[in-house]
Design an enzyme around this catalytic site. Structure first.
Site: not given
Length: 288
Positions: A11, A94, A166, A207
């Site tokens: 996303p 995030c 990530h 990542g």
């Protein structure tokens, strides 16, 4: 364990809107696609129908949501299941400055018990929807070797079907979201150690994966899934057109000219409904 997709497109805010996803689906039938991150409050108190609009052709499709109120997230999960999404993903990675208020994102890694409660509320609210959590290996001064295993153990106890990790820390003060995508060093070994410590959990690596060759290598190296973000978006001909054949062993790489031609009926239909051409074609700027 529910069947989990081993390749997904991350996303990405301001990028993976419904027009982008329709284009990406033309390139791969198998990749799992994600919405942009949408806050629970926006879904519950905004124009829900417009915010969550998608074409059935985009499926399999996951809704990524940001929030920290278990009740709100449970209500969002009901809506997501009713609308036919295949998965709901809780954003705990995030690094935006907006997360400092504690409402969503990477700052929640400091409170695994709350994240577990959120996941549990989502699980209670749905019948078949898969529930995943996307996180970092840690935030700020956390020592991932100490905090990440506890986070995974606690949140998995809430019923998460799988984790997308990530492989970087998020530095919430001092780095912008863009800088957080490349300045904190990658630590794949940390994610690998989580898979080894929790072999029963599905762990997807995110990542720094820049090619299908690297993605295949990671899958062979013990990760259950891989998620690619900007590499998929900016190099769709190199990445997404070959996903089905390279990762899933089906079909052959898509011809980009044919894909663009196939988009024309969709574009015509969208223009007739009021969509501006640039809202669609901006995602095709790096098609070739």
């Amino acid at each position: 364990m529910k069947e989990i997709n081993k390749f997904s497109v991350a996303p990405m805010m301001d990028l993976t809107d419904r027009h982008c996803r329709f284009f990406h689906r033309k390139l791969s039938k198998k990749a799992l696609l994600y919405t942009e991150m949408i806050t629970a409050k926006a879904i519950l108190y905004g124009n829900t129908k417009k915010i969550l609009k998608y074409s059935p052709a985009e499926k399999p499709l996951a809704l990524q949501v940001g929030g920290s109120d278990p009740i709100e997230l449970g209500e969002v999960a009901v809506i997501a299941e009713e609308l036919g999404f295949d998965e709901i993903n809780l954003n705990v990675g995030c690094p935006s400055s907006r997360v400092i208020s504690g409402t969503f994102g990477a700052i929640l890694m400091r409170d695994p018990n709350l994240v577990s409660q959120c996941v549990e509320a989502i699980k209670r609210s749905v019948k078949t929807l898969k529930v995943s959590v996307k996180c970092r290996i840690g935030v700020d001064q956390q020592d991932p070797k100490k905090t990440l295993p506890n986070f995974i153990a606690t949140v998995s106890g809430g019923g998460a079907d799988y984790f997308i990790i990530h492989a970087r820390k998020a530095i919430l003060k001092g780095l912008s979201p863009k800088e957080n995508r490349n300045i904190p060093p990658l630590d794949y070994s940390m994610v690998k150690s989580i898979k080894e410590e929790f072999p029963h959990l599905f762990i997807c690596l995110n990542g720094g994966i820049s090619s299908l060759e690297v993605a295949s290598e990671k899958l062979k190296n013990g990760y259950d899934g891989v998620m690619l973000g900007r590499a998929s978006y900016y190099y769709p001909e190199l990445i997404l057109s070959g996903v089905d054949s390279h990762i899933f062993g089906i079909g052959k790489p898509k011809n980009m000219k044919e894909v663009i031609s196939d988009l024309i009926p969709y574009i015509d239909e969208e223009l007739d409904s009021g969509t501006r051409l640039g809202q669609i074609t901006r995602h095709l700027m790096r098609a070739f």
